[in-house]
Design an enzyme around this catalytic site. Structure first.
Site, mmCIF file in Angstrom:
data_model
loop_
_atom_site.group_PDB
_atom_site.id
_atom_site.type_symbol
_atom_site.label_atom_id
_atom_site.label_comp_id
_atom_site.label_asym_id
_atom_site.label_seq_id
_atom_site.Cartn_x
_atom_site.Cartn_y
_atom_site.Cartn_z
ATOM 1 N N ASP A 122 8.719 -2.682 15.627
ATOM 2 C CA ASP A 122 8.126 -1.460 16.176
ATOM 3 C C ASP A 122 6.789 -1.759 16.838
ATOM 4 O O ASP A 122 6.264 -0.933 17.566
ATOM 5 C CB ASP A 122 7.921 -0.444 15.041
ATOM 6 C CG ASP A 122 7.373 0.885 15.537
ATOM 7 O OD1 ASP A 122 7.932 1.430 16.516
ATOM 8 O OD2 ASP A 122 6.381 1.384 14.960
ATOM 9 N N GLU A 134 0.280 -4.603 22.882
ATOM 10 C CA GLU A 134 0.926 -3.353 23.311
ATOM 11 C C GLU A 134 0.198 -2.747 24.500
ATOM 12 O O GLU A 134 -1.021 -2.870 24.585
ATOM 13 C CB GLU A 134 0.932 -2.376 22.133
ATOM 14 C CG GLU A 134 1.776 -2.926 20.990
ATOM 15 C CD GLU A 134 1.761 -2.052 19.745
ATOM 16 O OE1 GLU A 134 1.082 -1.002 19.749
ATOM 17 O OE2 GLU A 134 2.435 -2.421 18.785
ATOM 18 N N ARG A 181 -2.732 -8.429 -1.730
ATOM 19 C CA ARG A 181 -3.968 -9.111 -2.123
ATOM 20 C C ARG A 181 -3.976 -9.378 -3.629
ATOM 21 O O ARG A 181 -4.387 -10.418 -4.096
ATOM 22 C CB ARG A 181 -5.181 -8.276 -1.739
ATOM 23 C CG ARG A 181 -5.848 -8.772 -0.472
ATOM 24 C CD ARG A 181 -7.182 -8.085 -0.282
ATOM 25 N NE ARG A 181 -6.975 -6.664 -0.043
ATOM 26 C CZ ARG A 181 -7.058 -6.097 1.152
ATOM 27 N NH1 ARG A 181 -7.368 -6.818 2.200
ATOM 28 N NH2 ARG A 181 -6.848 -4.804 1.304
ATOM 29 N N SER A 182 -3.490 -8.361 -4.413
ATOM 30 C CA SER A 182 -3.383 -8.566 -5.856
ATOM 31 C C SER A 182 -2.176 -7.785 -6.364
ATOM 32 O O SER A 182 -1.671 -6.902 -5.667
ATOM 33 C CB SER A 182 -4.657 -8.066 -6.550
ATOM 34 O OG SER A 182 -4.894 -6.733 -6.163
ATOM 35 N N GLY A 237 0.850 -1.186 0.000
ATOM 36 C CA GLY A 237 0.000 0.000 0.000
ATOM 37 C C GLY A 237 0.884 1.234 0.000
ATOM 38 O O GLY A 237 2.026 1.196 -0.476
ATOM 39 N N HIS A 283 6.438 1.202 19.319
ATOM 40 C CA HIS A 283 5.411 1.628 18.357
ATOM 41 C C HIS A 283 5.513 3.130 18.082
ATOM 42 O O HIS A 283 4.631 3.904 18.444
ATOM 43 C CB HIS A 283 4.002 1.273 18.855
ATOM 44 C CG HIS A 283 2.971 1.349 17.753
ATOM 45 N ND1 HIS A 283 1.841 0.583 17.719
ATOM 46 C CD2 HIS A 283 2.918 2.096 16.623
ATOM 47 C CE1 HIS A 283 1.126 0.867 16.639
ATOM 48 N NE2 HIS A 283 1.772 1.787 15.960
ATOM 49 N N ARG A 305 1.397 -4.149 12.426
ATOM 50 C CA ARG A 305 0.746 -4.529 13.679
ATOM 51 C C ARG A 305 1.400 -5.822 14.158
ATOM 52 O O ARG A 305 1.655 -6.724 13.338
ATOM 53 C CB ARG A 305 -0.755 -4.776 13.473
ATOM 54 C CG ARG A 305 -1.587 -3.525 13.270
ATOM 55 C CD ARG A 305 -1.723 -2.713 14.556
ATOM 56 N NE ARG A 305 -2.601 -1.561 14.389
ATOM 57 C CZ ARG A 305 -2.181 -0.322 14.102
ATOM 58 N NH1 ARG A 305 -0.897 -0.074 13.957
ATOM 59 N NH2 ARG A 305 -3.056 0.669 13.981
ATOM 60 N N ILE A 339 2.409 2.705 2.458
ATOM 61 C CA ILE A 339 3.649 2.552 3.245
ATOM 62 C C ILE A 339 4.628 1.637 2.496
ATOM 63 O O ILE A 339 5.819 1.933 2.384
ATOM 64 C CB ILE A 339 3.337 2.005 4.657
ATOM 65 C CG1 ILE A 339 2.514 3.040 5.435
ATOM 66 C CG2 ILE A 339 4.626 1.656 5.409
ATOM 67 C CD1 ILE A 339 1.936 2.540 6.758
HETATM 68 C C1 8YV Z 1 0.097 5.548 15.648
HETATM 69 C C2 8YV Z 1 -0.507 3.660 14.020
HETATM 70 O O1 8YV Z 1 1.140 5.210 16.506
HETATM 71 O O2 8YV Z 1 -1.323 4.850 12.201
HETATM 72 C C3 8YV Z 1 -1.382 3.826 12.856
HETATM 73 O O3 8YV Z 1 -2.186 2.918 12.583
HETATM 74 O O4 8YV Z 1 -0.440 2.625 14.584
HETATM 75 C C4 8YV Z 1 0.365 4.781 14.447
HETATM 76 O O5 8YV Z 1 0.572 5.699 13.460
HETATM 77 C C5 8YV Z 1 -1.134 5.567 16.422
HETATM 78 O O6 8YV Z 1 -2.316 5.511 15.760
HETATM 79 C C6 8YV Z 1 -1.111 6.848 17.263
HETATM 80 O O7 8YV Z 1 -1.479 6.592 18.477
#
Ligand code: 8YV
Length: 313
Positions: free
Chosen positions: A256, A261, A175-176, A153, A279, A232, A155
């Protein structure tokens, strides 16, 4: 009268300041009696604001029958009960794209850190071991190696751009296949892992991706392979990852994110083939300000009856 909303957890002070001067905000995390708080705002509350980690459960939304929008400070919405939202016509917004560059930077930083032993090197230098014992042990090169990206995606794309600067060959599992990506599509995650030196996890957490990085994938990555996770923790079978790292069944990991968490499996603290972060991939002032602005802009658009800037199906 301003719109009433429930804020599940603290956001950046500058964002909270605008939020609280624009809306009537109830701070859920600070309340001593959260059920009473929800009951007291049940009629008026029309929006919930939360972050990616906290999200919002159906049990909370059930107490707030007039909520029409959940605005998430984060790209991941896995902690939001989207099924409930869909069934009840509640819109969900998030903050994609604005964080992709920083998250990709963190993935690169972790790959370099674990391969080049940055943290161990820093400790070696600070402890005076260079002068006392001579050079530290040799490390592993990153340049020119093979990278696999799980989740192409925004990122994943930002990461691929950076990896080309390291002359790495890039393949990805998604996914594709993406028609806009010049990189090699590998439909099977196990096959991807088998063909790379670094497996980067950038996919979002969905029922298909949770637990996807299992023993079979780690076996395929092998004893020379590194895994980097900026998505995640739930995407990886964490107990298996820990034992594979302990036993040297993969080369190392840059992590990370974690399954539960803010807990981190304690066994990881003792391992020098792991670099850990709390994170924090999106944790720069620049990105967090941009994420906050998107949260505020989405709310403003919603209350003005305009289309949302970013929304989840
Ligand atoms: C943040 C995240 O740390 O964007 C996300 O899904 O996990 C992180 O960017 C989080 O949402 C901020 O608390």
């Amino acid at each position: 009268m301003s719109h009433t909303l429930v804020l599940m957890g603290p956001l950046l002070p500058s964002v909270m300041q605008i939020l609280e001067s624009t809306y009537t905000v109830h701070r859920y995390w600070e309340s001593d009696d959260q059920p009473a708080l929800l009951a007291s705002v049940a009629d008026q509350c029309v929006a919930v604001v939360t972050d990616g980690g906290r999200g919002v459960e159906a049990a909370v939304l059930k107490q707030l029958p007039n909520v029409k929008i959940v605005s998430v400070f984060g790209v991941g919405v896995d902690a939001v009960d989207r099924h409930y939202c869909k069934e009840h016509g509640i819109l969900v917004t998030n903050t994609p794209d604005v964080l992709s560059d920083d998250v990709a930077d963190m993935a690169i930083a972790l790959a370099l850190a674990v391969s080049r032993q940055l943290v161990a090197g820093d400790q070696y230098a600070r402890a005076g071991r260079w002068a006392a014992e001579g050079a530290m042990p040799l490390t592993r090169r990153v340049m020119g190696k093979r990278a696999g990206i799980y989740g192409m995606g925004s990122i994943g794309n930002a990461l691929a751009k950076r990896l080309t600067g390291f002359d790495m060959s890039i393949s990805y599992c998604n996914r594709s296949a993406r028609t806009d990506s010049p990189h090699t599509f590998v439909p099977s995650l196990t096959e991807l892992a088998r063909s790379v030196d670094y497996l980067f996890v950038t996919a979002s957490a969905t029922p298909e991706s949770v637990g996807a990085v299992n023993a079979q994938v780690l076996d395929a990555l092998g004893t020379e392979g590194y895994i980097i996770n900026v998505s995640r923790g739930t995407l990886i079978d964490e107990p298996t990852l820990v034992s594979y790292l302990q036993e040297g069944r993969i080369a190392g990991a840059g992590l990370d994110v974690f399954a539960e968490e803010p807990s981190i499996p304690e066994a990881l603290y003792a391992l020098d083939n792991v670099v850990l972060q709390p994170h924090n991939a999106s944790g720069t002032w620049e990105t967090r300000e941009a994420m906050g602005k998107l949260v505020l802009d989405n709310l403003a658009a919603h209350f003005a009856g305009q289309p949302l800037l970013t929304s989840i199906e």
